[in-house]
Motif scaffolding. Structure first.
Motif, short mmCIF file in Angstrom:
data_model
loop_
_atom_site.label_atom_id
_atom_site.label_comp_id
_atom_site.label_asym_id
_atom_site.label_seq_id
_atom_site.Cartn_x
_atom_site.Cartn_y
_atom_site.Cartn_z
N GLU A 162 -17.03 19.85 10.33
CA GLU A 162 -18.23 19.85 9.49
C GLU A 162 -19.50 20.08 10.30
O GLU A 162 -20.40 20.78 9.86
N TRP A 163 -19.57 19.50 11.47
CA TRP A 163 -20.78 19.61 12.29
C TRP A 163 -20.99 21.07 12.73
O TRP A 163 -22.07 21.62 12.56
N CYS A 164 -19.96 21.69 13.27
CA CYS A 164 -20.08 23.06 13.76
C CYS A 164 -20.31 24.04 12.60
O CYS A 164 -21.09 24.97 12.72
N GLU A 165 -19.62 23.82 11.51
CA GLU A 165 -19.79 24.70 10.35
C GLU A 165 -21.20 24.57 9.78
O GLU A 165 -21.81 25.56 9.39
N GLY A 166 -21.74 23.36 9.77
CA GLY A 166 -23.10 23.16 9.31
C GLY A 166 -24.12 23.85 10.19
O GLY A 166 -25.09 24.44 9.70
N ASN A 167 -23.90 23.80 11.50
CA ASN A 167 -24.80 24.50 12.42
C ASN A 167 -24.72 26.01 12.22
O ASN A 167 -25.72 26.71 12.29
N ARG A 168 -23.52 26.50 11.97
CA ARG A 168 -23.32 27.94 11.85
C ARG A 168 -23.87 28.49 10.53
O ARG A 168 -24.32 29.62 10.47
N THR A 169 -23.84 27.70 9.48
CA THR A 169 -24.23 28.19 8.15
C THR A 169 -25.61 27.70 7.74
O THR A 169 -25.98 27.82 6.58
N HIS A 170 -26.39 27.17 8.67
CA HIS A 170 -27.70 26.61 8.34
C HIS A 170 -28.62 27.67 7.74
O HIS A 170 -29.31 27.41 6.75
N LYS A 171 -28.61 28.88 8.30
CA LYS A 171 -29.47 29.96 7.81
C LYS A 171 -29.14 30.29 6.35
O LYS A 171 -30.03 30.46 5.52
N ASN A 172 -27.85 30.37 6.03
CA ASN A 172 -27.45 30.69 4.66
C ASN A 172 -27.80 29.57 3.69
O ASN A 172 -28.17 29.83 2.55
N ASP A 173 -27.68 28.33 4.15
CA ASP A 173 -28.04 27.19 3.30
C ASP A 173 -29.53 27.22 2.97
O ASP A 173 -29.93 26.95 1.83
N LYS A 174 -30.37 27.56 3.96
CA LYS A 174 -31.80 27.65 3.71
C LYS A 174 -32.11 28.76 2.71
O LYS A 174 -32.97 28.60 1.84
N ARG A 175 -31.42 29.88 2.80
CA ARG A 175 -31.63 30.98 1.86
C ARG A 175 -31.25 30.58 0.44
O ARG A 175 -31.93 30.93 -0.52
N GLU A 176 -30.14 29.87 0.28
CA GLU A 176 -29.72 29.42 -1.04
C GLU A 176 -30.73 28.46 -1.65
O GLU A 176 -31.05 28.54 -2.83
N LEU A 177 -31.24 27.53 -0.83
CA LEU A 177 -32.24 26.59 -1.34
C LEU A 177 -33.52 27.32 -1.76
O LEU A 177 -34.13 26.98 -2.78
N ALA A 178 -33.93 28.32 -0.99
CA ALA A 178 -35.13 29.09 -1.33
C ALA A 178 -34.92 29.85 -2.63
O ALA A 178 -35.83 29.92 -3.47
N ALA A 179 -33.73 30.43 -2.83
CA ALA A 179 -33.45 31.16 -4.06
C ALA A 179 -33.45 30.22 -5.27
O ALA A 179 -33.98 30.57 -6.33
N GLU A 180 -32.87 29.04 -5.12
CA GLU A 180 -32.88 28.06 -6.21
C GLU A 180 -34.30 27.62 -6.55
O GLU A 180 -34.66 27.48 -7.72
N GLN A 181 -35.11 27.43 -5.53
CA GLN A 181 -36.49 27.02 -5.76
C GLN A 181 -37.27 28.12 -6.47
O GLN A 181 -38.08 27.84 -7.36
N GLU A 182 -37.03 29.38 -6.14
CA GLU A 182 -37.70 30.50 -6.81
C GLU A 182 -37.30 30.55 -8.29
O GLU A 182 -38.14 30.83 -9.15
N LEU A 183 -36.03 30.28 -8.59
CA LEU A 183 -35.60 30.25 -9.98
C LEU A 183 -36.29 29.12 -10.76
O LEU A 183 -36.71 29.32 -11.90
#
Length: 61
Positions: free
Chosen positions: A34-55
């Motif tokens: 979980e730790w390594c996967e979270g570090n690796r996918t941090h950029k994508n998680d930020k993009r998803e949160l930004a898209a949800e906020q725009e909606l």
């Protein structure tokens, strides 16, 4: 030439795994812990949160 023979003859130049990578295979590159996967996918998680906020902002208008 096998890996052990390459090390003995000095033809192996790869660095050995150190730290958590030496102990757990899941912590290596593209690992599944979980730790390594979270570090690796941090950029994508930020993009998803930004898209949800725009909606949400769009629906308020």
């Amino acid at each position: 030439m096998s890996f052990n023979k390459a090390i003995q003859s000095g033809k192996e130049h790869r660095k050995p795994y150190c730290g958590a990578k030496a102990i757990a295979r899941g912590c290596r590159n593209h690992g599944s812990c979980e730790w390594c996967e979270g570090n690796r996918t941090h950029k994508n998680d930020k993009r998803e949160l930004a898209a949800e906020q725009e909606l949400i902002d769009f629906e308020k208008m």
